[in-house]
Design a protein around this motif. Structure first.
Motif, PDB file in Angstrom:
ATOM      1  N   LEU A 332      -6.664  26.250  55.745  1.00  0.00           N
ATOM      2  CA  LEU A 332      -5.554  25.979  56.663  1.00  0.00           C
ATOM      3  C   LEU A 332      -5.239  27.204  57.514  1.00  0.00           C
ATOM      4  CD1 LEU A 332      -3.303  24.091  57.622  1.00  0.00           C
ATOM      5  CD2 LEU A 332      -1.892  24.957  55.741  1.00  0.00           C
ATOM      6  N   LYS A 333      -5.232  28.395  56.904  1.00  0.00           N
ATOM      7  CA  LYS A 333      -4.954  29.610  57.671  1.00  0.00           C
ATOM      8  C   LYS A 333      -6.058  29.881  58.687  1.00  0.00           C
ATOM      9  CE  LYS A 333      -1.923  31.929  56.927  1.00  0.00           C
ATOM     10  NZ  LYS A 333      -0.532  31.901  57.454  1.00  0.00           N
ATOM     11  N   ARG A 334      -7.300  29.618  58.288  1.00  0.00           N
ATOM     12  CA  ARG A 334      -8.401  29.796  59.242  1.00  0.00           C
ATOM     13  C   ARG A 334      -8.258  28.848  60.416  1.00  0.00           C
ATOM     14  NH1 ARG A 334     -13.320  30.151  54.794  1.00  0.00           N
ATOM     15  NH2 ARG A 334     -12.929  32.319  54.123  1.00  0.00           N
ATOM     16  N   ARG A 335      -7.841  27.638  60.112  1.00  0.00           N
ATOM     17  CA  ARG A 335      -7.644  26.659  61.177  1.00  0.00           C
ATOM     18  C   ARG A 335      -6.503  27.098  62.095  1.00  0.00           C
ATOM     19  NH1 ARG A 335     -10.318  23.247  64.291  1.00  0.00           N
ATOM     20  NH2 ARG A 335      -9.055  21.462  64.933  1.00  0.00           N
ATOM     21  N   GLU A 336      -5.432  27.626  61.510  1.00  0.00           N
ATOM     22  CA  GLU A 336      -4.319  28.096  62.317  1.00  0.00           C
ATOM     23  C   GLU A 336      -4.763  29.249  63.217  1.00  0.00           C
ATOM     24  OE1 GLU A 336      -1.224  29.170  59.681  1.00  0.00           O
ATOM     25  OE2 GLU A 336      -0.591  27.100  59.280  1.00  0.00           O
ATOM     26  N   ARG A 337      -5.558  30.178  62.633  1.00  0.00           N
ATOM     27  CA  ARG A 337      -6.030  31.318  63.429  1.00  0.00           C
ATOM     28  C   ARG A 337      -6.943  30.837  64.562  1.00  0.00           C
ATOM     29  NH1 ARG A 337      -7.306  34.186  59.524  1.00  0.00           N
ATOM     30  NH2 ARG A 337      -9.523  33.698  59.339  1.00  0.00           N
ATOM     31  N   ALA A 338      -7.806  29.875  64.255  1.00  0.00           N
ATOM     32  CA  ALA A 338      -8.694  29.344  65.279  1.00  0.00           C
ATOM     33  C   ALA A 338      -7.902  28.663  66.388  1.00  0.00           C
ATOM     34  CB  ALA A 338      -9.681  28.359  64.653  1.00  0.00           C
ATOM     35  N   LEU A 339      -6.855  27.925  66.006  1.00  0.00           N
ATOM     36  CA  LEU A 339      -6.024  27.266  67.021  1.00  0.00           C
ATOM     37  C   LEU A 339      -5.284  28.283  67.877  1.00  0.00           C
ATOM     38  CD1 LEU A 339      -4.557  24.287  64.944  1.00  0.00           C
ATOM     39  CD2 LEU A 339      -6.280  24.171  66.749  1.00  0.00           C
ATOM     40  N   THR A 340      -4.828  29.363  67.249  1.00  0.00           N
ATOM     41  CA  THR A 340      -4.145  30.413  68.009  1.00  0.00           C
ATOM     42  C   THR A 340      -5.096  31.060  69.008  1.00  0.00           C
ATOM     43  OG1 THR A 340      -2.673  30.862  66.134  1.00  0.00           O
ATOM     44  CG2 THR A 340      -2.852  32.567  67.821  1.00  0.00           C
ATOM     45  N   GLU A 341      -6.313  31.376  68.527  1.00  0.00           N
ATOM     46  CA  GLU A 341      -7.310  31.958  69.428  1.00  0.00           C
ATOM     47  C   GLU A 341      -7.673  30.986  70.543  1.00  0.00           C
ATOM     48  OE1 GLU A 341     -10.506  32.957  66.872  1.00  0.00           O
ATOM     49  OE2 GLU A 341      -9.504  34.708  65.973  1.00  0.00           O
TER      50      GLU A 341
END
Length: 479
Positions: A332-341
């Protein structure tokens, strides 16, 4: 033949037949947890019932001996089967050859001793081996019955534990399985060690009770349809770390995921601070003089991210301990970081496109306006040439707009990287632009074997590079 004997034989035969009627139904569901243990138990009840009927009808030595051998087999199937069923119900046992193997050789050995008892007297211990009225059976008989009773009792205890912690349909399933296993278990223990010979007169009644409970389990509460997946097995299998604490923050239980996160193997007697000695992020939650009873926070442990929840466990409105759960939220955190990027990329794209479009449109419109003013103010101007120039500039604006839309669509799309052979891709692009710009010389320098792992947008990027180079080359040659 007296009336009690007729009754015993009739009920025993009916119970044996009724038990066998369950076999096809259970055997058709071998993939269901508990089916193999239940099948063994049902076969054991059937053999036990038929052996009791045969003993009531038999008077000769060999027929009685054969009946007792079948009786022994029924005990083995019933007791071991109930243990296997209970193990699968609770989730602490996986049925395999290793599970059943240790019981096979002892059962075979006892059958051989029973058949040869007239030479050693270790099984029946009397002058009439197989005589149910023998008051002092041999040591092998007692040992055999004791082992079967202990094995079945362990299974009974496993089901009791699950009934105490489960609720709903699983608790009802456990209660019914206890009702099915208790009569044969008590009968075997009392008949062998307290009241010798008791098991034969009342065996049909106990089998009838067991058959009733198994029928209820199969056809009223869908024992094999709903399946037997124990909470213990579920907790052991999940990836979230689960730790149970007492009121003094000592570790009572933990699953493999929690021990893996904490880096410990043995948790006996450890406090929660010792358990998480190598995980400061968790230990800090309990380092205060009065640790908070309930905690909910996000932690980073190594390269993983966890959502830590500590809740109070209560029983009858009284706190009895704490439940610590470490839920892995790394994906989930990786997905959040990817969405932010991704959002940052899109924002940058909007800024670039906005500036490029404003600059290109302003320049092109200035040129078009100049041509149009020339046509309007200078009657002697070359109207045809200027009009063609206006059309060309308008086409350039259209292409710029289309490229901007394409770039925005490609960046916004969720493309995935894949293996691409570079030379065939570049060759097709160069050939296409050679036909579009026949006056421009193209040179392709690329190895024959050159593979790259990129997104599908690579083709569009190369097309724009080649087009821009060809356009500037054409303009330079025309000046």
């Amino acid at each position: 033949m007296d009336y009690p004997t007729i009754t015993t034989v009739a009920i025993s035969l009916v119970c044996g037949v009724l038990s066998l009627l369950f076999v096809p139904y259970i055997a058709s569901r071998p993939e269901k947890p508990g089916s193999r243990g239940l099948l063994m138990t049902i076969v054991g009840l059937s053999l036990w019932s038929f052996s009791v009927a045969a003993l009531a009808l038999s008077g000769a030595y060999w027929s009685r001996l054969a009946s007792m051998v079948v009786f022994f087999l029924g005990m083995a199937f019933g007791g071991v089967g109930y243990f296997v069923l209970a193990g699968e119900y609770s989730g602490v046992l996986t049925v395999s050859r290793r599970t059943i193997g240790p019981f096979v050789l002892p059962v075979i050995a006892v059958q051989l001793l029973a058949l040869t008892d007239r030479y050693h007297g270790l099984v029946w211990g009397g002058e009439m081996p197989g005589n149910v009225d023998v008051a002092s059976p041999g040591p092998v008989f007692f040992g055999y019955v004791l082992v079967i009773v202990i094995v079945a009792a362990i299974g009974f205890a496993l089901i009791v534990r699950e009934v105490l912690i489960d609720d709903g349909v699983r608790r009802l399933q456990g209660i019914v399985l206890l009702g099915a296993g208790l009569p044969p278990l008590l009968l075997g223990a009392l008949g062998a060690f307290v009241f010798p010979g008791l098991s034969f007169p009342i065996a049909p009644a106990t089998v009838l009770v067991s058959v009733f409970f198994y029928a209820w389990a199969l056809f009223r509460i869908d024992l094999l349809q709903l399946g037997l997946v124990g909470r213990h097995h579920t907790v052991e299998a999940i990836d979230d770390g689960i730790v149970t604490l007492d009121l003094d923050d000592r570790v009572v239980d933990s699953n493999p995921a929690a021990r893996r996160i904490a880096g410990v193997d043995d948790v006996t007697g450890l406090s929660v601070r010792e358990f998480f000695a190598d995980v400061p992020a968790v230990r800090s939650q309990f380092d205060g003089p009065e640790p908070t009873a309930e905690v909910s926070t996000e932690l980073t442990i190594g390269d993983r991210h966890y959502d830590l929840d500590v809740d109070t466990i209560s029983r009858h409105a009284r706190p009895t301990g704490k439940l610590l759960v470490l839920r892995d939220i790394t994906p989930l955190k990786r997905r959040e970081r990817a969405l932010t990027e991704r959002e940052a990329e899109l924002d940058l794209l909007r800024q670039v496109l906005s500036r490029v479009l404003r600059h290109n449109i302003r320049n092109e419109l200035s040129v078009i306006r100049g041509y149009a003013e020339t046509i309007a103010n200078d009657p002697d101007s070359d109207t045809e040439t200027l009009a063609r120039a206006i059309v060309d500039r308008s086409d350039d604006l259209t292409r710029t707009s289309e490229k901007a839309a394409t770039i925005e669509r490609l960046v916004a799309s969720d493309t995935t990287a894949g293996r691409t052979e570079l030379r065939p891709l570049l060759t097709s692009i160069v050939e296409r632009y050679r036909r579009r710009y026949p006056t421009v010389e193209f040179v392709l320098d690329c190895p024959d074997d050159c593979a790259v792992v990129v997104a599908d947008t690579l083709s569009f990027a190369f097309e724009n590079l080649v087009e821009n180079a060809a356009e500037h080359s054409r303009l330079s040659s025309n000046q």
